[in-house]
Enzyme design. Structure first.
Site, PDB file in Angstrom:
ATOM      1  N   THR A   8      39.165  56.354  30.762  1.00  0.00           N
ATOM      2  CA  THR A   8      39.352  55.039  30.136  1.00  0.00           C
ATOM      3  C   THR A   8      40.119  54.092  31.049  1.00  0.00           C
ATOM      4  O   THR A   8      40.125  52.888  30.811  1.00  0.00           O
ATOM      5  CB  THR A   8      40.157  55.174  28.833  1.00  0.00           C
ATOM      6  N   ASP A  20      46.909  58.485  37.351  1.00  0.00           N
ATOM      7  CA  ASP A  20      47.698  59.536  38.001  1.00  0.00           C
ATOM      8  C   ASP A  20      48.971  58.972  38.613  1.00  0.00           C
ATOM      9  O   ASP A  20      50.055  59.539  38.475  1.00  0.00           O
ATOM     10  CB  ASP A  20      46.867  60.216  39.110  1.00  0.00           C
ATOM     11  N   GLU A  51      44.582  55.436  47.191  1.00  0.00           N
ATOM     12  CA  GLU A  51      43.618  56.490  46.833  1.00  0.00           C
ATOM     13  C   GLU A  51      42.200  55.991  47.100  1.00  0.00           C
ATOM     14  O   GLU A  51      41.369  56.682  47.690  1.00  0.00           O
ATOM     15  CB  GLU A  51      43.791  56.837  45.347  1.00  0.00           C
TER      16      GLU A  51
HETATM   17  C1  GLA Z   1      41.064  61.051  37.681  1.00  0.00           C
HETATM   18  C2  GLA Z   1      41.383  59.658  38.192  1.00  0.00           C
HETATM   19  C3  GLA Z   1      42.083  58.838  37.118  1.00  0.00           C
HETATM   20  C4  GLA Z   1      41.301  58.893  35.799  1.00  0.00           C
HETATM   21  C5  GLA Z   1      40.945  60.327  35.435  1.00  0.00           C
HETATM   22  C6  GLA Z   1      40.067  60.414  34.218  1.00  0.00           C
HETATM   23  O1  GLA Z   1      42.246  61.761  37.452  1.00  0.00           O
HETATM   24  O2  GLA Z   1      42.183  59.734  39.341  1.00  0.00           O
HETATM   25  O3  GLA Z   1      42.244  57.525  37.559  1.00  0.00           O
HETATM   26  O4  GLA Z   1      40.168  58.083  35.856  1.00  0.00           O
HETATM   27  O5  GLA Z   1      40.299  60.993  36.496  1.00  0.00           O
HETATM   28  O6  GLA Z   1      40.757  59.985  33.091  1.00  0.00           O
END
Ligand code: GLA
Length: 334
Positions: free
Chosen positions: A18, A148, A136
């Protein structure tokens, strides 16, 4: 001066896939993380598990592997005006890589903290999270969201972070003491570069009804989860977690038979709810249980499926630490 920094991994309780459409997420930072002890230097020279990364103080060079994240963070911070002061040091982690627990985000964050500190450069945590998110994307070319990095920087002990990824408005939600959060690493490894992550984002943006249905339902489930946590109703969380997993499996199609097997094993072992967490295509499952049942649930789950697991507590976010924490952490269970 030698300084040591630590950045946690994360477990997203709910609000999966999301973030990159400006939706809601509800992660916690966890006790597993990445530590970096550094001193100022002319260049960036870091070592992890015997592998070295050598870059100019601004991130220039020809990085490979995890060095790409380090270089990308240095570049993003340079764009924000960080003076080019290098660091020399060592990276140590008890956070498994590629397990869906935010390991690349934690690496970006710990490097960012160290680079800012040696250059006496201050960036507000949410802006640092945005810089690390851009790093990233720059490092691996995957259009990932801010989940994250925000969780690693903004985590608080005993609380989950409710973040609106569109406005970046946030607040913290107290976790009921009787709620235990279990993480089971499926052992199935993934990278966002190789997975269908970018495809899913493109499909969502193109308006694929199944993908849109997942995101709409998942955002609603974040609200429902917060409401249940606030009234200490951990039984209600179980159904919400199960619905989230079904939606990720059937509508968003980011689960795998291995992840589905771990979810089924956790439920059979007595978890109130379980769902894949993180980007999917491998990685980990988050399950919830009554605190008093948690050890047994984890043990029985691991007897049926999964490679390793932990009962995790919501930890504080990335910070300077006095000394090495690694020896404090017990692999396998904590
Ligand atoms: C990975 C991505 C996050 C997010 C999740 C799914 O962890 O790094 O930004 O999109 O997947 O919720």
């Amino acid at each position: 001066m030698t300084a040591t920094f630590w950045a946690p991994g994360r477990v997203n309780l709910i609000g999966e896939h999301t973030d990159y459409s400006g939706g809601l997420v509800l992660p916690i930072a966890i006790h597993l993380g990445i530590e970096l002890a550094v001193q100022p230097a002319e260049r960036i020279s870091l070592v992890s598990e015997g592998k070295a990364v050598e870059l100019s103080a601004g991130g220039g060079g020809d990085p490979r592997g995890w060095g790409r994240y380090v270089a990308a963070v240095a570049h993003e911070l340079a764009e924000l005006g960080r003076p080019a002061v290098g660091i020399e040091g060592m990276v140590e982690a008890d956070l498994p890589r590629g397990a869906g627990l935010g390991s690349s985000g934690a690496l970006e964050v710990v490097v960012a903290l160290a680079l800012c500190a040696v250059a006496k450069f201050q960036v507000a945590p949410i802006e640092l999270a945005q810089a690390c998110q851009r790093a990233e994307q720059r490092a691996v070319g995957v259009p990932s969201g801010i989940l994250d990095q925000a969780a690693s920087l903004l985590g608080r002990e005993g609380q989950a972070l409710l973040l609106d990824c569109g406005t970046l408005e946030r607040r913290w939600v107290e976790l009921p003491p009787q709620l235990a959060i279990l993480v089971v690493d499926s052992g199935e490894r993934h990278t966002h570069e190789a997975s269908g992550y970018a495809d899913r984002r493109a499909e969502l943006e193109a308006g694929d009804p199944r993908r849109v249905r997942h995101v709409a339902g998942e955002n609603a489930r974040v609200h429902e989860t917060v409401a249940a946590l606030e009234r200490n109703d951990i039984q209600a969380l179980g159904a919400i977690f199960r619905a989230s997993h079904a939606s990720l499996r059937d509508d968003y199609q980011v689960s795998t038979p291995t992840l589905d097997g771990v979810v089924a094993a956790a439920l059979a072992a007595g978890a109130l709810g379980a769902r894949m967490t993180g980007g999917g295509f491998g990685g980990s499952v988050v399950a919830i249980a009554e605190r008093g049942d948690a050890d047994g649930v984890l043990e029985r789950t691991l007897a049926r499926a999964g490679a390793q697991g932990w009962i995790v507590e919501a930890a504080g976010g990335a910070r300077t630490v006095a000394s090495r924490r690694r020896k404090d952490s017990r692999p396998g269970r904590a």
